[in-house]
Design an enzyme around this catalytic site. Structure first.
Site, short mmCIF file in Angstrom:
data_model
loop_
_atom_site.label_atom_id
_atom_site.label_comp_id
_atom_site.label_asym_id
_atom_site.label_seq_id
_atom_site.Cartn_x
_atom_site.Cartn_y
_atom_site.Cartn_z
N LYS A 22 0.84 -1.22 0.00
CA LYS A 22 0.00 0.00 0.00
C LYS A 22 0.86 1.25 0.00
CE LYS A 22 -2.53 2.47 3.70
NZ LYS A 22 -1.40 3.07 4.43
N ASN A 23 1.87 1.29 0.87
CA ASN A 23 2.62 2.53 1.03
C ASN A 23 3.66 2.75 -0.07
OD1 ASN A 23 1.08 3.11 3.21
ND2 ASN A 23 2.61 2.54 4.75
N ARG A 95 -4.79 8.92 3.27
CA ARG A 95 -3.59 9.72 3.46
C ARG A 95 -2.85 9.96 2.15
NH1 ARG A 95 -2.51 13.00 7.21
NH2 ARG A 95 -0.32 13.54 7.41
N CYS A 119 -5.36 7.32 8.66
CA CYS A 119 -5.70 6.80 9.98
C CYS A 119 -5.64 7.91 11.01
CB CYS A 119 -4.72 5.70 10.36
SG CYS A 119 -4.92 4.22 9.39
N ARG A 124 -0.88 14.47 12.84
CA ARG A 124 -0.27 14.01 11.58
C ARG A 124 0.01 15.26 10.76
NH1 ARG A 124 -2.39 8.55 9.01
NH2 ARG A 124 -0.26 8.70 8.24
N ASP A 306 3.30 0.78 12.18
CA ASP A 306 2.08 0.17 11.64
C ASP A 306 1.91 -1.27 12.12
OD1 ASP A 306 1.68 2.54 10.37
OD2 ASP A 306 2.16 1.82 8.36
N ILE A 328 6.30 7.15 17.21
CA ILE A 328 6.04 7.88 15.96
C ILE A 328 4.76 8.71 16.05
CG2 ILE A 328 5.72 7.66 13.45
CD1 ILE A 328 8.50 6.78 14.41
N ARG A 398 -9.06 -0.73 3.70
CA ARG A 398 -8.19 0.34 3.19
C ARG A 398 -6.80 -0.21 2.87
NH1 ARG A 398 -6.53 4.78 6.72
NH2 ARG A 398 -5.22 5.02 4.90
C1 LIG Z 1 0.63 6.46 3.00
C2 LIG Z 1 1.80 6.18 3.89
O1 LIG Z 1 2.91 5.98 3.42
N1 LIG Z 1 1.55 6.12 5.21
C3 LIG Z 1 2.63 5.80 6.12
C4 LIG Z 1 3.45 7.03 6.39
O2 LIG Z 1 2.58 8.05 6.87
P1 LIG Z 1 3.10 9.54 6.91
O3 LIG Z 1 4.01 9.78 5.76
O4 LIG Z 1 1.90 10.39 7.06
O5 LIG Z 1 3.96 9.55 8.23
P2 LIG Z 1 5.18 10.51 8.54
O6 LIG Z 1 6.43 9.72 8.47
O7 LIG Z 1 5.08 11.72 7.70
O8 LIG Z 1 4.84 10.93 10.02
C5 LIG Z 1 5.51 10.46 11.15
C6 LIG Z 1 5.50 11.49 12.23
O9 LIG Z 1 6.14 12.69 11.79
C7 LIG Z 1 5.32 13.82 12.03
N2 LIG Z 1 5.42 14.76 10.87
C8 LIG Z 1 5.35 14.28 9.62
C9 LIG Z 1 5.37 15.15 8.53
C10 LIG Z 1 5.45 16.55 8.78
O10 LIG Z 1 5.44 17.36 7.86
N3 LIG Z 1 5.53 16.98 10.07
C11 LIG Z 1 5.52 16.11 11.13
O11 LIG Z 1 5.59 16.55 12.29
C12 LIG Z 1 3.88 13.26 12.08
O12 LIG Z 1 3.01 14.12 12.83
C13 LIG Z 1 4.08 11.92 12.71
O13 LIG Z 1 4.10 12.04 14.11
O14 LIG Z 1 4.46 6.74 7.35
C14 LIG Z 1 3.93 6.35 8.64
C15 LIG Z 1 5.11 6.17 9.58
O15 LIG Z 1 5.93 5.16 9.14
C16 LIG Z 1 3.10 5.08 8.48
O16 LIG Z 1 2.47 4.81 9.70
C17 LIG Z 1 2.03 5.24 7.41
O17 LIG Z 1 1.47 3.97 7.11
C1 LIG Z 2 -1.16 4.77 9.17
C2 LIG Z 2 -1.42 4.05 8.10
O1 LIG Z 2 -1.83 4.48 6.90
P1 LIG Z 2 -2.13 5.94 6.37
O2 LIG Z 2 -0.86 6.72 6.49
O3 LIG Z 2 -2.49 5.69 4.94
O4 LIG Z 2 -3.24 6.49 7.20
C3 LIG Z 2 -1.20 2.59 8.09
O5 LIG Z 2 -1.07 2.05 6.97
O6 LIG Z 2 -1.18 1.98 9.15
#
Ligand SMILES: CC(=O)N[C@H]1[C@@H](OP(=O)(O)OP(=O)(O)OC[C@H]2O[C@@H](n3ccc(=O)[nH]c3=O)[C@H](O)[C@@H]2O)O[C@H](CO)[C@@H](O)[C@@H]1O
Ligand SMILES: C=C(OP(=O)(O)O)C(=O)O
Length: 421
Positions: A22-23, A95, A119, A124, A306, A328, A398
């Site tokens: 998915k990711n 997302r 999620c 986030r 995850d 995280i 999802r």
């Molecule tokens: C679609 C996808 O790929 N989703 C994955 C992606 O989510 P996603 O890319 O949203 O997760 P991030 O790595 O960005 O976020 C991790 C942490 O960093 C913080 N943060 C992030 C971006 C930002 O601009 N500012 C900030 O503060 C977030 O609030 C969070 O606490 O990585 C997560 C962490 O491995 C996984 O759980 C999700 O499954």
């Molecule tokens: C947090 C997850 O996904 P998403 O970033 O797409 O919400 C997940 O795959 O567990």
């Protein structure tokens, strides 16, 4: 309303076919929109709700998309993009919608993001994405609900992420790929899915180096072309099936090209689960009682957040106290109360949880608060006495393709139901 009904007690045995990631596929759909000519072909596409939403979103901005479900193949023709708006009713449901911004910026000069879903895991934030676009020369108007990003061409710059954001890294690489000059992204994410996206972009003509080191350099090019790419296997889906074998005392062969469970495998081994690689197949089985475990979630190569929820279920079935530290996300323990309804003893304090096992689990009606707490409750149901009913199944759908059918083929008693409500 989709719900899963699980009657526990059956050991899972046989061959589990692991879906595409998915990711990885979601950013790849976003990347496909960067190609102004030709058709992109993605193979090993997981047939999950997030992919359906991504297709709807690609169509909403004007791309032509064909999903060949039985071939797990997606064909995307983005030669004519007609709208820069990522409409709320689709974008707020997943997302991955955030990953469409770079293509719209490059192709149409703007992206109007009416919402981003995903999620519900506490904060986030997206500040690294928007700060990065600004450093590359975009103007970002952050309204209360709508975010408007505009740029008449981006220019390379040095970018730094406070933490190695997964989608943040992917977005900034895509933005830099067609920018003028050189971009350096410091503290970039190391996740294997990010590297798979880099592989695809490189085939498309992007010039990216340093993937997997934390320091990524992107030399901008004038155009990217449509390519064929096979999506890597989903290590989260694989982890869940390995855990299903572990908690039911079963034995599974996991099939998925180049499958690597990393630290999850070592943690499960510490708990008493046995793994053996037989060529391209990863064999997993568990005979004895499970031992307790300590987990600290982290960015790759640390323990994936995850899989923290599914691991909480496994810990509830282990003999002794397990300790989980979630680093995280600040709101990823909604599962604890649901597991406790089934008889578990999980105590949460801030970002830490203590799971006192082993407690016998009994089936009841439980709520999936997000995708991974949903799949964790399916696991609990497989090991529980009686019947477990999990709502909302949409959240599970999802991220996991044909879950009930794949688990039934391994001996599980699980059905997916759809009701009017
Ligand atoms: C679609 C996808 O790929 N989703 C994955 C992606 O989510 P996603 O890319 O949203 O997760 P991030 O790595 O960005 O976020 C991790 C942490 O960093 C913080 N943060 C992030 C971006 C930002 O601009 N500012 C900030 O503060 C977030 O609030 C969070 O606490 O990585 C997560 C962490 O491995 C996984 O759980 C999700 O499954
Ligand atoms: C947090 C997850 O996904 P998403 O970033 O797409 O919400 C997940 O795959 O567990």
């Amino acid at each position: 309303m989709v719900r899963y009904r699980v009657r526990g007690g059956n050991a899972l045995r046989g061959t589990a076919f692991i879906q595409g990631a998915k990711n990885a596929v979601l950013p790849m759909i976003g990347a496909a929109l960067l190609a102004a000519k030709g058709r992109t072909v993605l193979r090993n596409v997981p047939i999950i709700e997030d992919v359906r939403r991504a297709i709807e979103l690609a169509e909403a901005v004007g791309a032509y998309v064909e999903l060949h479900e039985s071939e797990r193949t997606l064909v995307i023709d983005a030669s004519r993009l007609t709208s820069a708006v990522l409409p709320a009713e689709i974008a707020r449901r997943f997302r991955g919608s955030v990953l469409f911004t770079p293509a719209l910026l490059h192709r149409l000069g703007e992206a109007i993001v009416e919402g981003v879903g995903g999620c519900n895991l506490g904060s986030r934030n997206l500040d690294f994405h928007y700060l990065g676009y600004k450093r590359l020369g975009a103007i970002v108007d952050e309204g209360e609900t709508v975010i408007h990003v505009k740029a008449s061409g981006l220019t390379g710059a040095t970018l730094y992420l406070d933490t190695p954001s997964h989608t943040g890294t992917e977005n900034l690489i895509m933005a830099a790929a067609l920018a003028k000059g050189t971009t350096v992204i410091e503290n970039a994410a190391l996740e294997p899915e990010v590297l798979d996206v880099i592989d695809m972009l490189t085939k498309m003509g992007a010039r990216i180096s340093g993937g997997g080191t934390g320091f990524i350099t992107v030399e901008g090019v004038d155009e990217l072309h449509a390519v064929e790419h096979t999506v890597m296997p989903d290590r989260l889906d694989a982890g869940v099936f390995a855990m299903a074998a572990a908690i039911t005392g079963g034995e599974l062969s996991l099939v998925g090209t180049g499958l690597d469970l990393g630290v999850v495998r070592y943690k499960l081994e510490q708990m008493g689960v046995e793994f053996a690689r037989q060529g391209a197949v990863l064999h997993v089985r568990c005979e004895g009682p499970l031992r307790p475990i300590n987990i600290i979630t982290d960015t790759y190569p640390g323990f994936a957040t995850d899989l923290q929820s599914p691991m909480m279920t496994v810990a509830a079935l282990a003999d002794g106290n397990s300790y989980i530290h979630e680093r995280i996300f600040d709101g990823r323990f909604a599962l604890a109360a649901e597991l406790n309804k089934m008889g578990a003893n999980v105590e949460v304090e801030g970002s830490r949880a203590v799971v006192r096992g082993r407690t016998p689990l009994t089936g009841t009606e439980v709520t999936a608060h997000d995708l991974r707490s949903g799949i964790a409750l399916v696991l609990a149901g497989l090991a529980a006495k009686g019947e477990t009913v999990i709502e909302s199944g949409y959240l599970i759908d999802r991220g996991h393709a044909h879950l009930a059918a794949r688990m039934r083929a391994l001996g599980a008693d699980i059905t997916r139901e759809i009701s009017e409500r």
